[in-house]
Design a protein around this motif. Sequence first.
Motif: not given
Length: 226
Positions: A120-122, A196-200, A134-137, A12-18
């Motif tokens: 929260e991410r978006l 919940t985390e890309t790093d995981q 794409v950035y995330n603050m 889904p949007p914001g799932s971390g595909k990019g």
Amino acid sequence: MSKLFRAVIMGPPGSGKGTISERIAQSFGLKHLSSGDFVRENIAAKTEAGVQAKTYIKKGLLVPDLVMTRLLLPRLEEMTKYSWLLDGFPRTLAQAEALNSACDLDVAINLNIPLETLKERLRHRWIHPPSGRVYNMCFNPPRIQGIDDITGEPLIQQEDDRPEALVARLRHYKDVAKPVIDFYKAKGILYTFSDTETDQIWPNISTLLSTKIPTIQSDARCASTH
Ligand SMILES: Nc1ccn([C@H]2C[C@H](O)[C@@H](COP(=O)(O)OP(=O)(O)OP(=O)(O)O)O2)c(=O)n1
Ligand SMILES: Nc1nc2c(ncn2[C@@H]2O[C@H](COP(=O)(O)OP(=O)(O)O)[C@@H](O)[C@H]2O)c(=O)[nH]1
């Protein structure tokens, strides 16, 4: 010559595909093909498909399957010599079927991320529209707040990343993605990652791909000796 590796990444949007596609491209030397970037390039170049796509995107709609496949499949034909990872396509079963007629996929990565995390991410996502960066603050902020690291140009927040718009986008995503997920599951190439985390998630994707990519290359070596 080693066999080429072909994968898609869905979520889904914001799932971390990019974000994950960039890591895969760097670690495994694949080309990251972003369908969103192709759409933006076609809009900028005012190609026939680009002009058509723009009329839908302006209204916050997905581009129809026929326009999307016309825009994307020729780009894939240019990539026949490369291993690639396709991000943002297919979004519908019709797109998955069109892709299936054009090439054989090795892996379909499916990101399954909780709704609260996506919201929260978006909320914190900022993009540089000309490049698609794409950035995330919180997660990966630009060096200077509100400014693209590479060009120094301003970053923007997309209208449809607002939490109210996101719920509708997600509902729509679930409806259209379900048949695509089932399609890849039936082919035996679907790998779902939930966290919940890309790093995981990243170490698990990395492990999967390091088993898949050498296997493909050694298979190809066997084939070439016969
Ligand atoms: N298969 C596709 C791919 C893209 N697009 C259109 C609609 C998107 O709004 C635009 C840009 O694509 P992105 O993948 O960059 O889109 P988003 O950033 O909006 O998606 P996400 O939030 O999933 O990253 O292109 C489409 O209609 N169908
Ligand atoms: N907090 C947080 N943000 C993340 C994580 N992974 C990605 N992001 C950010 O979440 C937003 C959505 O990620 P993106 O890769 O654009 O997802 P896409 O819409 O699926 O392509 C971006 O602003 C990313 O920088 C994570 O693990 N934690």
